[in-house]
Design a protein around this motif. Structure first.
Motif, mmCIF file in Angstrom:
data_model
loop_
_atom_site.group_PDB
_atom_site.id
_atom_site.type_symbol
_atom_site.label_atom_id
_atom_site.label_comp_id
_atom_site.label_asym_id
_atom_site.label_seq_id
_atom_site.Cartn_x
_atom_site.Cartn_y
_atom_site.Cartn_z
ATOM 1 N N GLN A 1 0.843 -1.188 0.000
ATOM 2 C CA GLN A 1 0.000 0.000 0.000
ATOM 3 C C GLN A 1 0.884 1.245 0.000
ATOM 4 O O GLN A 1 1.651 1.470 0.931
ATOM 5 C CB GLN A 1 -0.888 0.024 1.225
ATOM 6 C CG GLN A 1 -1.939 -1.069 1.275
ATOM 7 C CD GLN A 1 -1.363 -2.414 1.602
ATOM 8 O OE1 GLN A 1 -0.271 -2.512 2.123
ATOM 9 N NE2 GLN A 1 -2.085 -3.476 1.290
ATOM 10 N N SER A 36 -10.661 10.838 4.962
ATOM 11 C CA SER A 36 -10.711 11.887 5.968
ATOM 12 C C SER A 36 -9.584 12.893 5.743
ATOM 13 O O SER A 36 -8.611 12.603 5.048
ATOM 14 C CB SER A 36 -10.636 11.295 7.378
ATOM 15 O OG SER A 36 -9.514 10.445 7.509
ATOM 16 N N TYR A 38 -7.199 16.084 7.784
ATOM 17 C CA TYR A 38 -6.726 16.587 9.054
ATOM 18 C C TYR A 38 -5.919 17.865 8.838
ATOM 19 O O TYR A 38 -5.215 17.999 7.837
ATOM 20 C CB TYR A 38 -5.843 15.542 9.752
ATOM 21 C CG TYR A 38 -6.575 14.233 9.945
ATOM 22 C CD1 TYR A 38 -6.609 13.277 8.937
ATOM 23 C CD2 TYR A 38 -7.291 13.978 11.110
ATOM 24 C CE1 TYR A 38 -7.337 12.112 9.075
ATOM 25 C CE2 TYR A 38 -8.011 12.809 11.264
ATOM 26 C CZ TYR A 38 -8.034 11.882 10.241
ATOM 27 O OH TYR A 38 -8.757 10.725 10.384
ATOM 28 N N PHE A 89 -3.412 16.833 5.887
ATOM 29 C CA PHE A 89 -3.178 15.439 5.517
ATOM 30 C C PHE A 89 -4.500 14.761 5.159
ATOM 31 O O PHE A 89 -5.523 14.985 5.816
ATOM 32 C CB PHE A 89 -2.558 14.665 6.683
ATOM 33 C CG PHE A 89 -1.191 15.131 7.070
ATOM 34 C CD1 PHE A 89 -1.027 16.108 8.044
ATOM 35 C CD2 PHE A 89 -0.063 14.595 6.475
ATOM 36 C CE1 PHE A 89 0.237 16.550 8.408
ATOM 37 C CE2 PHE A 89 1.207 15.021 6.831
ATOM 38 C CZ PHE A 89 1.350 15.999 7.797
ATOM 39 N N SER A 91 -6.386 10.901 4.453
ATOM 40 C CA SER A 91 -6.245 9.507 4.868
ATOM 41 C C SER A 91 -7.365 8.712 4.225
ATOM 42 O O SER A 91 -8.461 9.230 3.993
ATOM 43 C CB SER A 91 -6.337 9.402 6.394
ATOM 44 O OG SER A 91 -6.223 8.060 6.812
ATOM 45 N N SER A 92 -7.094 7.459 3.931
ATOM 46 C CA SER A 92 -8.099 6.604 3.320
ATOM 47 C C SER A 92 -7.989 5.182 3.836
ATOM 48 O O SER A 92 -6.898 4.722 4.208
ATOM 49 C CB SER A 92 -7.956 6.611 1.792
ATOM 50 O OG SER A 92 -8.849 5.703 1.190
ATOM 51 N N TYR A 93 -9.106 4.507 3.834
ATOM 52 C CA TYR A 93 -9.108 3.069 4.074
ATOM 53 C C TYR A 93 -8.578 2.407 2.807
ATOM 54 O O TYR A 93 -8.942 2.796 1.701
ATOM 55 C CB TYR A 93 -10.520 2.596 4.373
ATOM 56 C CG TYR A 93 -10.632 1.127 4.682
ATOM 57 C CD1 TYR A 93 -11.338 0.266 3.846
ATOM 58 C CD2 TYR A 93 -10.039 0.590 5.816
ATOM 59 C CE1 TYR A 93 -11.456 -1.078 4.135
ATOM 60 C CE2 TYR A 93 -10.147 -0.753 6.113
ATOM 61 C CZ TYR A 93 -10.857 -1.589 5.268
ATOM 62 O OH TYR A 93 -10.959 -2.916 5.555
ATOM 63 N N ILE A 99 -5.000 1.344 6.904
ATOM 64 C CA ILE A 99 -5.230 2.774 6.765
ATOM 65 C C ILE A 99 -3.964 3.424 6.227
ATOM 66 O O ILE A 99 -2.865 3.121 6.686
ATOM 67 C CB ILE A 99 -5.610 3.397 8.122
ATOM 68 C CG1 ILE A 99 -6.962 2.856 8.591
ATOM 69 C CG2 ILE A 99 -5.614 4.921 8.051
ATOM 70 C CD1 ILE A 99 -7.305 3.181 10.033
ATOM 71 N N PHE A 101 -2.078 7.246 4.747
ATOM 72 C CA PHE A 101 -2.115 8.710 4.778
ATOM 73 C C PHE A 101 -1.438 9.276 3.534
ATOM 74 O O PHE A 101 -0.637 8.600 2.876
ATOM 75 C CB PHE A 101 -1.371 9.246 6.004
ATOM 76 C CG PHE A 101 -2.113 9.142 7.297
ATOM 77 C CD1 PHE A 101 -1.930 8.046 8.130
ATOM 78 C CD2 PHE A 101 -2.990 10.143 7.698
ATOM 79 C CE1 PHE A 101 -2.608 7.951 9.332
ATOM 80 C CE2 PHE A 101 -3.665 10.063 8.898
ATOM 81 C CZ PHE A 101 -3.472 8.960 9.720
ATOM 82 N N GLY A 102 -1.752 10.529 3.259
ATOM 83 C CA GLY A 102 -1.018 11.268 2.247
ATOM 84 C C GLY A 102 0.224 11.880 2.864
ATOM 85 O O GLY A 102 0.391 11.907 4.088
ATOM 86 N N GLY A 103 1.110 12.400 2.008
ATOM 87 C CA GLY A 103 2.360 12.961 2.476
ATOM 88 C C GLY A 103 2.237 14.339 3.118
ATOM 89 O O GLY A 103 3.183 14.819 3.744
#
Lengths: 110, 118
Positions: A1, A36, A38, A89, A91-93, A99, A101-103
């Protein structure tokens, strides 16, 4: 992933709107409504802005909105304010209880 | 309002085990998922894994061989162990709560910096 892809930085002037993209794949964003966003100010913990693509928790201003198209999710901030300057940031399942996250994207308010 | 607080050593030697505890106050642990998330200096967020209040766990595949997350609901705490650490494991470690298995972390601890160095 693999991590989700976000632009390193975006900027805008007070009152303007900015959009931050978050690109994934058919295995994560493209296959999930569990995206989501953040906000993180320097030295602070992240704060949940958006869940489930476009749902705002109570207390989050409606200037923040989320959307998704295909493998890309987006966060739009309208009526930009100085205090919006922060890192953002996504985030995705990613399936199989994973889970990702983006950078992160640094927002500068000019 | 629920509050989370990380605690544990701030310095760990290479090849040893990083151990952190998150204490939950102001709310029950039942019916929630509890995650550990880390952020290397100047970098993005990385999900380490989560535990349901009942004890079932899921881990990031990239760390799975070295990670154990456990929960003690009687103490309102959950814990992280990361074995065989290297300098690449230096990071601020956050504990966070989510109400489903999906990523919607609605409460976070303040974060604990753990440095791996001899």
């Amino acid at each position: 992933q693999s991590a989700l892809t976000q632009p390193r930085s975006v900027s805008g002037s007070p009152g303007q709107s900015v959009t931050i993209s978050c690109t994934g794949s058919n295995s994560d964003i493209g296959d999930s409504n569990s995206v989501s966003w953040y906000q993180q100010h320097p030295g602070k913990a992240p704060r949940l802005l958006i869940s489930d693509v476009n749902k705002r928790p109570s207390g989050v201003p409606d200037r923040f909105s989320g959307s998704k198209s295909g493998n890309t999710a987006s966060l739009t901030i309208s009526g930009l304010q100085a205090e919006d300057e922060a890192d953002f940031f996504c985030s995705s399942y990613a399936g199989r209880y994973i889970i990702i996250f983006g950078g992160g994207t640094k927002l500068t308010v000019l | 309002q629920v509050q989370l607080q990380e605690s544990g050593p701030g310095l760990v030697k290479p090849s040893e085990t990083l151990s952190l505890t998150c204490t939950v106050s102001g709310g029950a642990m039942t019916s929630y998922y509890w995650s550990w998330i880390r952020q290397s200096p100047g970098k993005g967020l990385e999900w380490i894994g989560h535990i349901f209040y009942s004890g079932s766990t899921n881990y990031n595949p990239s760390l799975k061989s070295r990670v154990t997350i456990s929960v003690d609901t009687s103490k309102n705490q959950f814990s992280l162990e990361l074995r065989s650490v290297t300098a690449a494991d230096t990071a601020v470690h956050y504990c966070a709560r989510h109400y489903t298995i999906y990523p919607a972390f609605d409460s976070w601890g303040q974060g604990a910096l753990v440095t791996v160095s001899s």
